[in-house]
Design a protein around this motif. Structure first.
Motif, mmCIF file in Angstrom:
data_model
loop_
_atom_site.group_PDB
_atom_site.id
_atom_site.type_symbol
_atom_site.label_atom_id
_atom_site.label_comp_id
_atom_site.label_asym_id
_atom_site.label_seq_id
_atom_site.Cartn_x
_atom_site.Cartn_y
_atom_site.Cartn_z
ATOM 1 N N GLU A 44 0.844 -1.193 0.000
ATOM 2 C CA GLU A 44 0.000 0.000 0.000
ATOM 3 C C GLU A 44 0.883 1.248 0.000
ATOM 4 O OE1 GLU A 44 -3.751 0.355 2.413
ATOM 5 O OE2 GLU A 44 -2.464 1.804 3.447
ATOM 6 N N ARG A 102 -3.621 0.899 -3.247
ATOM 7 C CA ARG A 102 -3.095 -0.447 -3.531
ATOM 8 C C ARG A 102 -3.689 -0.938 -4.845
ATOM 9 N NH1 ARG A 102 -0.129 -4.751 -0.627
ATOM 10 N NH2 ARG A 102 -0.031 -6.202 -2.360
ATOM 11 N N GLU A 113 -7.639 -0.325 -4.785
ATOM 12 C CA GLU A 113 -8.195 -0.038 -3.462
ATOM 13 C C GLU A 113 -7.684 1.298 -2.938
ATOM 14 O OE1 GLU A 113 -7.812 -4.743 -2.136
ATOM 15 O OE2 GLU A 113 -6.544 -3.235 -1.165
ATOM 16 N N VAL A 114 -8.570 2.029 -2.279
ATOM 17 C CA VAL A 114 -8.196 3.252 -1.572
ATOM 18 C C VAL A 114 -8.665 3.089 -0.130
ATOM 19 C CG1 VAL A 114 -8.545 5.750 -1.387
ATOM 20 C CG2 VAL A 114 -8.316 4.697 -3.650
ATOM 21 N N ARG A 115 -7.699 3.096 0.798
ATOM 22 C CA ARG A 115 -8.011 2.931 2.224
ATOM 23 C C ARG A 115 -7.877 4.267 2.927
ATOM 24 N NH1 ARG A 115 -5.394 2.854 6.598
ATOM 25 N NH2 ARG A 115 -3.364 2.744 5.564
ATOM 26 N N ASP A 116 -8.864 4.571 3.782
ATOM 27 C CA ASP A 116 -8.815 5.810 4.564
ATOM 28 C C ASP A 116 -9.310 5.534 5.981
ATOM 29 O OD1 ASP A 116 -11.773 6.642 4.917
ATOM 30 O OD2 ASP A 116 -11.646 6.325 2.756
ATOM 31 N N ASP A 150 -15.034 -2.256 2.157
ATOM 32 C CA ASP A 150 -14.752 -3.170 3.256
ATOM 33 C C ASP A 150 -14.497 -2.326 4.494
ATOM 34 O OD1 ASP A 150 -14.839 -5.325 1.451
ATOM 35 O OD2 ASP A 150 -12.676 -5.217 1.074
ATOM 36 N N LYS A 156 -11.876 2.258 6.376
ATOM 37 C CA LYS A 156 -12.496 1.443 5.340
ATOM 38 C C LYS A 156 -11.591 1.393 4.126
ATOM 39 C CE LYS A 156 -15.050 5.243 3.202
ATOM 40 N NZ LYS A 156 -14.544 6.285 4.082
ATOM 41 N N THR A 157 -11.856 0.411 3.278
ATOM 42 C CA THR A 157 -11.220 0.330 1.968
ATOM 43 C C THR A 157 -12.326 0.366 0.933
ATOM 44 O OG1 THR A 157 -9.379 -0.979 2.804
ATOM 45 C CG2 THR A 157 -9.798 -1.076 0.428
ATOM 46 N N THR A 158 -12.276 1.339 0.039
ATOM 47 C CA THR A 158 -13.204 1.416 -1.087
ATOM 48 C C THR A 158 -12.439 0.881 -2.293
ATOM 49 O OG1 THR A 158 -14.173 3.404 -0.105
ATOM 50 C CG2 THR A 158 -14.740 2.932 -2.397
ATOM 51 N N TRP A 159 -13.061 -0.004 -3.059
ATOM 52 C CA TRP A 159 -12.357 -0.692 -4.127
ATOM 53 C C TRP A 159 -13.245 -0.844 -5.357
ATOM 54 C CZ3 TRP A 159 -15.025 -4.988 -5.507
ATOM 55 C CH2 TRP A 159 -15.862 -5.563 -4.535
#
Length: 167
Positions: A44, A102, A113-116, A150, A156-159
């Motif tokens: 990531e 990622r 994936e974008v995690r925030d 997720d 969360k991870t938006t994918w």
């Protein structure tokens, strides 16, 4: 003329000069983004929550999807657009100082994936023809094969995922 990604700025001609897009300049910037931020296929990549990070994410997607994975230009265009939308949402709506990017590939699929750190869920809103904002998730919904969120213990991870033809 800051903020014009892929635009070669004329030197010494003042504001009246016309900027030219150059694939060589864009390729150089994409490779520089990998150098500066890391390879999102290996781990990531943390990016600062600033509007210019959307351009960085687009460059990373371009170099990974087109060059590293060797996928067709149409897949690359769509992936670059959609990563920009997810990053834009993370920057505008989460209050995060940093978010993660990622990119993964498995047979027949790519996943970005974008995690925030926010647990606030993105909302797919109905879009009208004349709307000037709120189209990001609508584009993700229309151009990807599937997408989702997720929830994590802290954020969360938006994918999104896209089908690809393996060679």
């Amino acid at each position: 003329m800051a903020g014009l990604e892929g635009i070669e700025q004329p030197q010494g001609r003042g504001r009246a000069a016309v900027a030219r897009w150059s694939p060589a300049v864009e390729d150089e910037r994409a490779l520089k983004a990998i150098e500066l931020f890391g390879n999102p296929t290996k781990a990531e990549v943390p990016l600062p929550s600033r509007p210019e990070s959307a351009a960085t994410a687009r460059r990373l997607a371009q170099v990974v999807v087109l060059r590293h994975w060797g996928l067709p230009p149409k897949v690359t265009e769509d992936a670059v657009l959609l990563v920009s939308e997810l990053v834009g949402n993370a920057v505008r709506h989460t209050g995060a100082r940093v978010f993660g990017l990622r990119m993964r590939r498995r047979p027949g699929w790519i996943r970005i994936e974008v995690r925030d750190p926010s647990r606030g869920l993105p909302c797919l809103m109905p879009v009208q023809e004349m709307d000037v904002s709120g189209r990001g998730l609508d584009l993700v919904d229309k151009l990807s094969d599937r997408w989702g969120v997720d929830l994590l213990p802290r954020g969360k991870t938006t994918w999104f995922e896209m089908r690809v033809v393996d060679r």
